[in-house]
Design a protein around this motif. Structure first.
Motif: not given
Length: 400
Positions: A367-381
């Motif tokens: 769950r934490l790994a997927a949430a981290g990847k999602r947060a990264m994708k939502e940060h464009p730069s």
């Protein structure tokens, strides 16, 4: 395996109201053993995505799943009269020290969902779902159910009743109408249409432009040969690994693109050609009034400047409108070419559900790994930096 009596389910029984209470659950460890209830649900207008069709996943399991260590674990619920109520096309595999259950199809299924009688999907509750899932504890430690649509074909996905989190990506689709020209005007502005007409003329100046759907084995082989070559060249240019170069992947796509046993091929293939040169391809899967794109490619060089991939999409969407389909999607993940038609984002969710006490920590980690990847994708730069590093790594690997 908890086996219930297997039998053929007559068509007249599939549309009649039935008792929606789950009385028995079978977990089939063999695709063929699950075929009868699976096809019964498929043929009854069940709530399901095209990616959960028996033929499609049977090809995937034969050519990719088994080799990757995936064993079928097809969860099928029946009522007291042995009528199939829903089916979860899952497979089990080892993930480190735990046994995990996932949807069959891997990365080749953009959307994952069960096959549900619509009356069951509308009436089942979370307690009954949990009761069914508790029976899986002898087969696995953890459920890892990703890329599930919250809604499908106007109905809510019953598995959304269970704990879940937003997926890393969303799906992108377009609602179709019979009048393609009206749809095209609604989805594009005059400047875009003018630019596309200019590119259509430029492509036509290079030779006769032809749009086609593969209708026989020869056309299937011709289009797939062009696709594999074009995709390989594109991945080399980007410095990324070509997943379609894997022999198992190629065998799976080829098998799923050819009709067999009197049934239509699960994957439909399309191509745009200039004279004898295929300049763009697309493969997709259709069910329930929806076209789901799976993969595409374009020919590099002088043709690429005229956006042959977008020109193919325009013709394909027109064909889908004329065919009477109601939805067209270009899969999951953001990409510029999708915005021509598919700007409607469809939310997806993931569920990491422990089935045994030993899997709680693993579920939290996923769950934490997927949430981290999602947060990264939502940060464009930040995501742009990650993509550049991936491409650099791919180019370095290609040189070694």
């Amino acid at each position: 395996m908890n086996v219930v009596a297997l039998r053929r389910f007559p068509a007249e029984n599939r549309q009649m109201p039935v008792d929606c209470t789950v009385a028995e659950v079978a977990i089939y460890d063999d695709m063929e053993a699950a075929e009868a209830p699976w096809r019964a649900l498929e043929g009854s207008g069940s709530l399901a995505t095209p990616y959960q069709g028996y033929d499609f996943l049977n090809h995937w399991q034969a050519h990719l799943g088994a080799e990757a260590g995936v064993a079928p674990a097809i969860v099928t619920a029946f009522n007291q009269a042995k009528v199939p109520l829903f089916l979860l096309p899952l497979g089990s595999r080892r993930v480190g020290p735990i046994r995990a259950l996932e949807f069959l199809g891997g990365k080749h299924a953009n959307f994952n969902m069960g096959l549900w009688r619509r009356d069951v999907a509308a009436s089942i509750g979370a307690p009954e779902l949990r009761r069914v899932l508790r029976q899986l504890g002898d087969s696995a430690d953890l459920l890892m159910l990703t890329a599930q649509p919250l809604t499908w074909d106007g109905a809510t996905n019953p598995l959304a009743l269970l704990p879940h989190q937003r997926s890393v990506n969303a799906g992108f689709s377009c609602a179709l109408i019979p009048d393609f020209d009206a749809l095209f005007r609604a989805r594009t502005n005059s400047a875009t249409r003018k630019k596309m007409r200019k590119k259509e003329r430029a492509l036509a100046d290079m030779g006769e432009v032809r749009f086609e759907r593969a209708g026989d084995d020869r056309q299937v082989r011709r289009i797939l040969d062009a696709f594999f070559k074009q995709k390989s060249a594109r991945m080399r240019l980007l410095g990324l690994p070509d997943v379609f170069a894997d022999p198992g992947v190629r065998r799976f796509i080829a098998a799923a693109s050819e009709p067999a046993g009197g049934r239509a091929a699960p994957i439909e293939l399309y191509a745009l050609s200039v004279d004898d040169m295929i300049v763009a391809t697309m493969g997709g899967i259709v069910s329930g009034g929806r076209f789901c794109a799976m993969f595409n490619s374009i020919q590099a060089g002088r043709y690429a400047a005229e956006s042959p991939g977008e020109q193919l999409i325009v013709r394909l969407v027109r064909a889908c409108c004329e065919r009477g389909l109601d939805t067209f999607d270009l899969g999951v993940g953001q990409s510029r070419y999708k915005h021509l038609f598919c700007e409607d984002a469809e939310p997806l969710f993931d569920s990491y559900l422990p089935l045994t006490a030993s899997a709680h920590l693993s579920a939290l980690g996923f769950r934490l790994a997927a949430a981290g990847k999602r947060a990264m994708k939502e940060h464009p730069s930040l995501w742009s930096t990650v993509r550049r590093l991936r491409r650099l790594r791919g180019r370095i690997s290609a040189l070694l």
